[in-house]
Design a protein around this motif. Structure first.
Motif, mmCIF file in Angstrom:
data_model
loop_
_atom_site.group_PDB
_atom_site.id
_atom_site.type_symbol
_atom_site.label_atom_id
_atom_site.label_comp_id
_atom_site.label_asym_id
_atom_site.label_seq_id
_atom_site.Cartn_x
_atom_site.Cartn_y
_atom_site.Cartn_z
ATOM 1 N N TYR A 91 53.246 44.744 52.580
ATOM 2 C CA TYR A 91 53.542 43.827 51.486
ATOM 3 C C TYR A 91 54.932 44.087 50.908
ATOM 4 O O TYR A 91 55.658 43.149 50.552
ATOM 5 C CB TYR A 91 52.491 43.955 50.385
ATOM 6 C CG TYR A 91 51.067 43.815 50.863
ATOM 7 C CD1 TYR A 91 50.681 42.729 51.639
ATOM 8 C CD2 TYR A 91 50.106 44.777 50.554
ATOM 9 C CE1 TYR A 91 49.373 42.602 52.087
ATOM 10 C CE2 TYR A 91 48.802 44.654 50.989
ATOM 11 C CZ TYR A 91 48.432 43.572 51.759
ATOM 12 O OH TYR A 91 47.141 43.443 52.205
ATOM 13 N N SER A 95 58.130 41.575 50.923
ATOM 14 C CA SER A 95 58.822 41.294 49.662
ATOM 15 C C SER A 95 60.328 41.430 49.821
ATOM 16 O O SER A 95 61.098 40.559 49.395
ATOM 17 C CB SER A 95 58.348 42.258 48.570
ATOM 18 O OG SER A 95 56.973 42.141 48.337
ATOM 19 N N TRP A 346 44.478 36.120 44.631
ATOM 20 C CA TRP A 346 45.552 36.786 45.375
ATOM 21 C C TRP A 346 46.044 35.856 46.473
ATOM 22 O O TRP A 346 45.400 35.675 47.491
ATOM 23 C CB TRP A 346 45.050 38.103 45.982
ATOM 24 C CG TRP A 346 46.108 38.856 46.719
ATOM 25 C CD1 TRP A 346 47.264 39.357 46.215
ATOM 26 C CD2 TRP A 346 46.096 39.186 48.117
ATOM 27 N NE1 TRP A 346 47.980 39.988 47.210
ATOM 28 C CE2 TRP A 346 47.290 39.903 48.384
ATOM 29 C CE3 TRP A 346 45.201 38.951 49.154
ATOM 30 C CZ2 TRP A 346 47.605 40.382 49.650
ATOM 31 C CZ3 TRP A 346 45.518 39.433 50.420
ATOM 32 C CH2 TRP A 346 46.712 40.143 50.657
ATOM 33 N N SER A 348 49.508 36.120 47.417
ATOM 34 C CA SER A 348 50.861 36.616 47.626
ATOM 35 C C SER A 348 51.251 36.771 49.083
ATOM 36 O O SER A 348 52.437 36.714 49.416
ATOM 37 C CB SER A 348 51.036 37.966 46.923
ATOM 38 O OG SER A 348 50.767 37.850 45.546
ATOM 39 N N VAL A 352 51.197 31.509 48.930
ATOM 40 C CA VAL A 352 52.376 31.280 48.094
ATOM 41 C C VAL A 352 53.528 30.681 48.899
ATOM 42 O O VAL A 352 54.357 29.933 48.373
ATOM 43 C CB VAL A 352 52.820 32.599 47.416
ATOM 44 C CG1 VAL A 352 53.293 33.615 48.429
ATOM 45 C CG2 VAL A 352 53.914 32.327 46.387
ATOM 46 N N VAL A 371 50.619 37.636 39.398
ATOM 47 C CA VAL A 371 51.983 37.718 39.921
ATOM 48 C C VAL A 371 52.330 39.176 40.200
ATOM 49 O O VAL A 371 52.370 39.997 39.280
ATOM 50 C CB VAL A 371 53.002 37.119 38.926
ATOM 51 C CG1 VAL A 371 54.419 37.239 39.474
ATOM 52 C CG2 VAL A 371 52.663 35.662 38.633
ATOM 53 N N GLN A 374 55.381 40.822 45.654
ATOM 54 C CA GLN A 374 55.390 39.984 46.848
ATOM 55 C C GLN A 374 55.336 38.508 46.473
ATOM 56 O O GLN A 374 56.018 37.674 47.087
ATOM 57 C CB GLN A 374 54.215 40.347 47.761
ATOM 58 C CG GLN A 374 54.288 39.689 49.129
ATOM 59 C CD GLN A 374 53.072 39.978 49.986
ATOM 60 O OE1 GLN A 374 51.996 40.324 49.466
ATOM 61 N NE2 GLN A 374 53.214 39.842 51.289
ATOM 62 N N PHE A 375 54.547 38.177 45.491
ATOM 63 C CA PHE A 375 54.485 36.798 45.011
ATOM 64 C C PHE A 375 55.850 36.358 44.484
ATOM 65 O O PHE A 375 56.360 35.293 44.835
ATOM 66 C CB PHE A 375 53.423 36.684 43.916
ATOM 67 C CG PHE A 375 53.172 35.281 43.425
ATOM 68 C CD1 PHE A 375 52.174 34.507 43.975
ATOM 69 C CD2 PHE A 375 53.948 34.738 42.398
ATOM 70 C CE1 PHE A 375 51.940 33.209 43.516
ATOM 71 C CE2 PHE A 375 53.725 33.453 41.934
ATOM 72 C CZ PHE A 375 52.717 32.688 42.498
#
Length: 388
Positions: A91, A95, A346, A348, A352, A371, A374-375
Motif C-alpha cells: 500500500y 501511494s 476501505w 483505497s 478510489v 481517508v 493510499q486514498f
C-alpha cells in the motif's frame, strides 16, 4: 487476516472514520441467483463535468501528513524476509507511485524505490529456505508470521510485486528518470529481478496453481504484473508470455472456460452497474466481497489505461457499482457487490482509482470519510489525470 482487518494493523493516517456500526445489513438470502451475462448499459464517463474539484495540491497536503509515519512503519516492513510483511508494504509503494505520477517529485519515487530495493535484497535462495516446498534455484521469501509455516507464498508475492512492477513502469515512462544513469542502473537491476525471481519463478513452478488462481482477485494481481512487465521488458519472448497470461485472465482462463470479462453480469440491484462472483464460472450472490474487489479494480483501471480491451463503458459500470451499490450514501458501505452486508468503506487499493475517469465519481469520493495515505495519493493522481 482479511484486507479490511489490515487497515487497523497498518493504521496510516486515518483522518476520519465514520460510525460503521449504525447501518445494519439487510437480510441476506443464500439462494443462488444466476443472471444472464449481459453487460451493463453503456454510460459515458464525464471527465469534463463542470464542477470544482480539489486540486492535486490539496491531496498532496493530506498525503504528507502521514509522510513521517510511513517511513517509521513501512521501512522495517521493507527489510523483512517474511513476505507477509511485504503484503502490507504494498500500500505504501502504491501511494508513493501515485504521488510521483501526480506531482513528478522525486522524493516519492525515491521512497518507493527504496522500499522495493529493500524487498528484493531480502530475498534468499529457495534452496536455503528450510520449510519451503520448492527448494529450487530461484530467490524468494519464507512466510511464518501469517501461519504459512515458512513456506513461499505466491499470493503475498504477487500482492506486493503488482506495485513493485508498477514502479518500474513509472520509471520507464519518465524520460528524465530513464535518462539518469543512477536511476537507470537501479531500474535495470529490479527489472531483471522481477522478471526472473517473480514472474518466471512462479510460472515455472506451475502457472495453473500459482498464476491462474482460484479467485478473480488473486488472478488479477498476476494480470497486473504481466501487464506491467509487458510494457518494459526488452525480451520479445518474455513479452509474448506476459501478454498471453494477461489475455488468458482477461478472456479465457486455462482449464476453466472462465475469464474476468466473462464473470461480469448486470447487477441485480442496479442495472447500470456490474456484478461478478469471485469464483470462476459462478454468478451466485452475494458475489465478490468489496474488500477483495479492490484487487480487481486495481488491475482493470491500469489495463484500461494501457490499451487492454476494457472500455470507458466498463469503467462507468464499475463507477456505478461504487457509487450506487457499494456506497449508496453517507456512511453506508456494503460488504458484497450485490449490495448486501455491511463493511468499513476501505476503497483505497482499487475503487478510489475509478475517479480518474469521471469527475462525478471523483467529486463523490471527495466526500468519503475513510481517508488514509493510499486514498489521498490516488485522489491526487485522479485529479492530475482529470486536469490533463
Amino acid at each position: 487476516m482479511t484486507a479490511n482487518a489490515r487497515i487497523g494493523r497498518r493504521a496510516v493516517l486515518l483522518l476520519a472514520v465514520a460510525s460503521l456500526t449504525a447501518a445494519s445489513a439487510p437480510p441476506r438470502t443464500d439462494v443462488p441467483s444466476i443472471m444472464e451475462p449481459v453487460p451493463a448499459p453503456p454510460a459515458a464517463p464525464r471527465p469534463d463535468l463542470a464542477v470544482k474539484l480539489k486540486p492535486v495540491s490539496h491531496w498532496a497536503s493530506v498525503f504528507l501528513q502521514s509522510w513521517d509515519y510511513m517511513a517509521e512503519n513501512s521501512l522495517p516492513l521493507s527489510r523483512s524476509a517474511d513476505s507477509w510483511d511485504h503484503y502490507d508494504l504494498s500500500y505504501s509503494v502504491d501511494s508513493c507511485i501515485a504521488m510521483f505520477r501526480a506531482t513528478g517529485e522525486h522524493r516519492y519515487l525515491d521512497r518507493a524505490l527504496e522500499f522495493v530495493e529493500n524487498v528484493a535484497a531480502s530475498a534468499r535462495p529457495s534452496s536455503s529456505l528450510r520449510d519451503s516446498r520448492f527448494h529450487d534455484d530461484f530467490r524468494g521469501w519464507a512466510s511464518s508470521s501469517s501461519g504459512q509455516g515458512g513456506n513461499e507464498v505466491p499470493l503475498y508475492e504477487s500482492y506486493f510485486w503488482r506495485y513493485g512492477t508498477a514502479l518500474l513502469v513509472a520509471m520507464r515512462e519518465s524520460p528524465e528518470v530513464h535518462r539518469d544513469p543512477a536511476y537507470r542502473s537501479r531500474y535495470e537491476r529490479l527489472l531483471a529481478f522481477a522478471e526472473t525471481h517473480i514472474f518466471e519463478k512462479w510460472y515455472a513452478r506451475g502457472a495453473g496453481d500459482t498464476i491462474y488462481r482460484e479467485r478473480t482477485h488473486m488472478a488479477a494481481h498476476w494480470a497486473l504484473i504481466g501487464l506491467n512487465l509487458s510494457r518494459i521488458t526488452t525480451d520479445p519472448a518474455r513479452r509474448k508470455r506476459y501478454l498471453e497470461v494477461v489475455g488468458n485472465i482477461d478472456l479465457h482462463l486455462p482449464g476453466s472456460g472462465a475469464s474476468l470479462r466473462g464473470q461480469l453480469r448486470r447487477n441485480p440491484v442496479e442495472p447500470t452497474a456490474y456484478f461478478w462472483s469471485d469464483v470462476w464460472g459462478s454468478a451466485r450472490r452475494p458475489g465478490q466481497d468489496v474488500s477483495h474487489a479492490n484487487g480487481v479494480m486495481a488491475y482493470v483501471v491500469e489495463a484500461r489505461d494501457r490499451g487492454r480491451p476494457w472500455t470507458g463503458a466498463d469503467m462507468a459500470a464499475f463507477g456505478a457499482l461504487l457509487t450506487k451499490v457499494v456506497w449508496p450514501g453517507g456512511t453506508t458501505y456494503r460488504n458484497f457487490v450485490d449490495g448486501t452486508g455491511a463493511d468499513n468503506g476501505w476503497f483505497s487499493d482499487g475503487f478510489v482509482k475509478l475517479g480518474r475517469y469521471d469527475a462525478a465519481v471523483q467529486l463523490r469520493l471527495e466526500q468519503h470519510q475513510v481517508v488514509n495515505d493510499q486514498f489521498a495519493a490516488n485522489m491526487a493522481l485522479n485529479a492530475r489525470i482529470l486536469r490533463s
